[in-house]
Design an enzyme around this catalytic site. Structure first.
Site, PDB file in Angstrom:
ATOM      1  N   PHE A 162     -12.357  20.234   1.526  1.00  0.00           N
ATOM      2  CA  PHE A 162     -13.028  20.984   1.893  1.00  0.00           C
ATOM      3  C   PHE A 162     -13.230  22.189   0.624  1.00  0.00           C
ATOM      4  O   PHE A 162     -12.473  22.842   0.124  1.00  0.00           O
ATOM      5  CB  PHE A 162     -12.428  21.980   3.244  1.00  0.00           C
ATOM      6  CG  PHE A 162     -13.675  22.705   3.872  1.00  0.00           C
ATOM      7  CD1 PHE A 162     -14.489  22.488   4.660  1.00  0.00           C
ATOM      8  CD2 PHE A 162     -13.889  23.889   3.183  1.00  0.00           C
ATOM      9  CE1 PHE A 162     -15.470  23.409   5.087  1.00  0.00           C
ATOM     10  CE2 PHE A 162     -14.621  24.969   3.615  1.00  0.00           C
ATOM     11  CZ  PHE A 162     -15.868  24.632   4.488  1.00  0.00           C
ATOM     12  N   ASP A 247      -9.186  24.136  -6.777  1.00  0.00           N
ATOM     13  CA  ASP A 247      -9.570  24.822  -5.772  1.00  0.00           C
ATOM     14  C   ASP A 247      -8.669  25.528  -5.228  1.00  0.00           C
ATOM     15  O   ASP A 247      -8.039  25.074  -4.368  1.00  0.00           O
ATOM     16  CB  ASP A 247     -10.706  24.270  -4.956  1.00  0.00           C
ATOM     17  CG  ASP A 247     -11.170  25.110  -3.779  1.00  0.00           C
ATOM     18  OD1 ASP A 247     -10.899  26.196  -3.668  1.00  0.00           O
ATOM     19  OD2 ASP A 247     -12.282  24.632  -3.323  1.00  0.00           O
ATOM     20  N   LYS A 276     -11.760  34.179  -1.404  1.00  0.00           N
ATOM     21  CA  LYS A 276     -11.128  34.752  -0.101  1.00  0.00           C
ATOM     22  C   LYS A 276     -10.148  35.992  -0.336  1.00  0.00           C
ATOM     23  O   LYS A 276     -10.808  37.217  -0.604  1.00  0.00           O
ATOM     24  CB  LYS A 276     -10.237  33.959   0.453  1.00  0.00           C
ATOM     25  CG  LYS A 276     -11.114  32.715   0.923  1.00  0.00           C
ATOM     26  CD  LYS A 276     -10.586  31.788   1.696  1.00  0.00           C
ATOM     27  CE  LYS A 276     -11.184  30.453   2.410  1.00  0.00           C
ATOM     28  NZ  LYS A 276     -11.972  30.622   3.315  1.00  0.00           N
TER      29      LYS A 276
HETATM   30  C1  LIG Z   1     -10.468  25.358  -0.461  1.00  0.00           C
HETATM   31  C2  LIG Z   1     -11.641  26.039  -0.214  1.00  0.00           C
HETATM   32  N1  LIG Z   1     -12.722  26.308  -1.085  1.00  0.00           N
HETATM   33  C3  LIG Z   1     -13.912  26.694  -0.959  1.00  0.00           C
HETATM   34  C4  LIG Z   1     -14.183  27.431   0.285  1.00  0.00           C
HETATM   35  C5  LIG Z   1     -15.408  28.017   0.285  1.00  0.00           C
HETATM   36  O1  LIG Z   1     -15.431  29.391   0.716  1.00  0.00           O
HETATM   37  P1  LIG Z   1     -16.553  30.249   1.264  1.00  0.00           P
HETATM   38  O2  LIG Z   1     -16.494  30.128   2.627  1.00  0.00           O
HETATM   39  O3  LIG Z   1     -16.230  31.783   0.724  1.00  0.00           O
HETATM   40  O4  LIG Z   1     -17.882  29.955   0.506  1.00  0.00           O
HETATM   41  C6  LIG Z   1     -13.087  27.404   1.313  1.00  0.00           C
HETATM   42  C7  LIG Z   1     -13.200  28.096   2.666  1.00  0.00           C
HETATM   43  O5  LIG Z   1     -12.628  27.812   3.486  1.00  0.00           O
HETATM   44  C8  LIG Z   1     -11.726  26.709   1.155  1.00  0.00           C
HETATM   45  O6  LIG Z   1     -10.830  26.567   2.126  1.00  0.00           O
END
Ligand SMILES: Cc1ncc(COP(=O)(O)O)c(C=O)c1O
Length: 423
Positions: A162, A247, A276
């Site tokens: 994700f 990530d 976040k």
């Molecule tokens: C590992 C990871 N990458 C990217 C994102 C995407 O972040 P955003 O919702 O701020 O676009 C999330 C969101 O939950 C995430 O958990």
């Protein structure tokens, strides 16, 4: 409705909220239905105030927030140092656009580079933008530095990933709900099983710009790879001459008991994606942090965002970096993580069929006979605890790192109550 947990936070114990307004929770939920896109299915609670680990609904009921904005609220709601930094900046300068320099950006980038042990920072806003930026950087690096033939660069990702919701990102998701109906998708991605170094090795070739993975897969249910996997990815990518992009948007910034989840294996990726918690739960702030050799490929005009690195974001982001530089939050996550782990171990066989935990982060598998993850979340809501289900009968716990041992035990007791009642 069963009464929520008794309040221990004096700031919220003062009495019914003044923010209740004139509409009840039920009325507000009904009012959303015709005017809001239905891309979420929230639990039936309408929050109006929060302080630390506690949130309060419009009727004045209090709940322990064990989701913490999917780790966006690592420091709790309205952490005083972060609110103060935001207030101070609101009174001075909020936005300039990057057409001009401003006096908060250098300090933010210096602090974040030092905290992560990397060289340069590309500030953006949301997590998905950081991922998109990492993809663009990796491709440009592949063409300019590695010498991949034009438009041939590939990026290897893991199944169950994700990384956000843009069309490029959902194009390499393996979750049908995220993908179906949104094609055609961007080419150039190869998907391999997570936690499988042999599969990764087989997928990497001379076209590979990068391997992009979550060091712990959050949305997939807090899946923690085997010890040695992250070090293996580092070694493999170094050998193959491609980038390792971690990530850490959900796993980073203290959540797992270290500043970054890759720190558990003493690994330094080429690019780390943050989001976040970087915005302190106040403003959206994300960033790509990485080696100069990679971030240095960008030239003026090739990438950007109107709000990326704005003064308010930089001020709050700097305050977040200062909090993390003390090491206190990482230590709390590690220490209280033991309380979380042992509380969940006690519930094993009493409704919990398994769990995975690192720091203050856990994916908890509930016996499907007791209900879906959604149903368990709704029952916990009635006990005064906010959590979120992931897949099937798995719920995710990610309390603010400011939670006390007693509050964590209260939340675990509420989970025990819910499981016992329906067992
Ligand atoms: C590992 C990871 N990458 C990217 C994102 C995407 O972040 P955003 O919702 O701020 O676009 C999330 C969101 O939950 C995430 O958990």
């Amino acid at each position: 409705m069963t009464s929520p947990i008794a309040v221990t936070d004096p700031a919220l114990a003062a009495g019914p909220t003044a923010a209740a307004g004139s509409r009840s929770s039920a009325e507000l939920i009904r009012a959303e239905e015709p005017v809001l896109a239905h891309n979420y299915h929230p639990l039936p609670v309408v929050l109006a105030r929060a302080e630390g680990v506690w949130v309060e609904d419009v009727e004045g009921r209090r709940y322990l927030d064990l989701l913490a904005g999917y780790s966006a609220l690592n420091f709790g709601h309205r952490h005083p140092a972060l609110v103060e930094a935001a207030h101070r900046q609101l009174d001075r300068l909020t936005l300039t656009s990057r057409a001009f320099h401003h006096d908060r950006l250098a300090g933010f980038a210096e602090g974040l580079a030092e905290l992560t042990g990397l060289d340069m920072v590309l500030p953006m806003n949301t997590g998905a933008e950081a991922v998109e930026s990492g993809i663009k950087l990796a491709r440009k690096w592949a063409y300019e530095v590695k010498g991949v033939a034009p438009d041939r660069a590939t990026i290897v990702v893991a199944d169950g990933n994700f990384h956000g919701r843009t069309t490029t990102i959902v194009g390499f998701s393996t979750d049908d709900t995220a993908r179906a109906g949104f094609g055609p998708f961007t080419p150039g991605f190869r998907i391999v099983p997570y936690n499988d170094l042999a599969a990764l090795e087989a997928a990497v070739d001379e076209t590979t710009a990068a391997v992009l993975i979550e060091p712990i897969q959050g949305e997939a249910g807090v899946l923690i790879p085997d010890d040695g996997y992250l070090a293996g990815v580092r070694e493999l990518t170094r050998r193959a001459g491609c980038l390792f992009i971690a990530d850490e948007i959900q796993s980073g910034l203290g959540r797992t008991g270290r500043t970054l989840a890759v720190d558990h294996e003493d690994v330094r990726p080429d690019l780390v994606l943050l989001g976040k918690a970087l915005g302190g739960g106040i403003v959206p702030v994300s960033a790509v942090v990485g080696h100069r050799e990679v971030l240095g490929v960008l030239r003026p005009g090739e990438h950007g965002s109107t709000f990326g690195g704005n003064p308010l974001a930089a001020a709050v982001g700097s305050a977040v970096v200062e909090l993390l530089a003390t090491g206190e939050f990482q230590r709390r996550a590690a220490d209280l993580g033991e309380v979380l782990r042992s509380g969940l171990a006690d519930l094993r066989g009493k409704g919990v069929t398994g769990f995975r935990a690192r720091g203050l982060w856990a994916g908890v598998d509930i016996d499907p006979a007791l209900g879906t993850g959604r149903e368990i979340s709704e029952r916990l809501l009635r006990e005064g605890v906010l959590v979120k289900d992931t897949h099937g009968a798995t719920i995710r716990l990610a309390p603010p790192l400011t939670i006390t041992r007693e509050e964590l035990q209260q939340a675990l007791a509420a989970l025990g109550t819910v499981l016992a009642r329906h067992g």
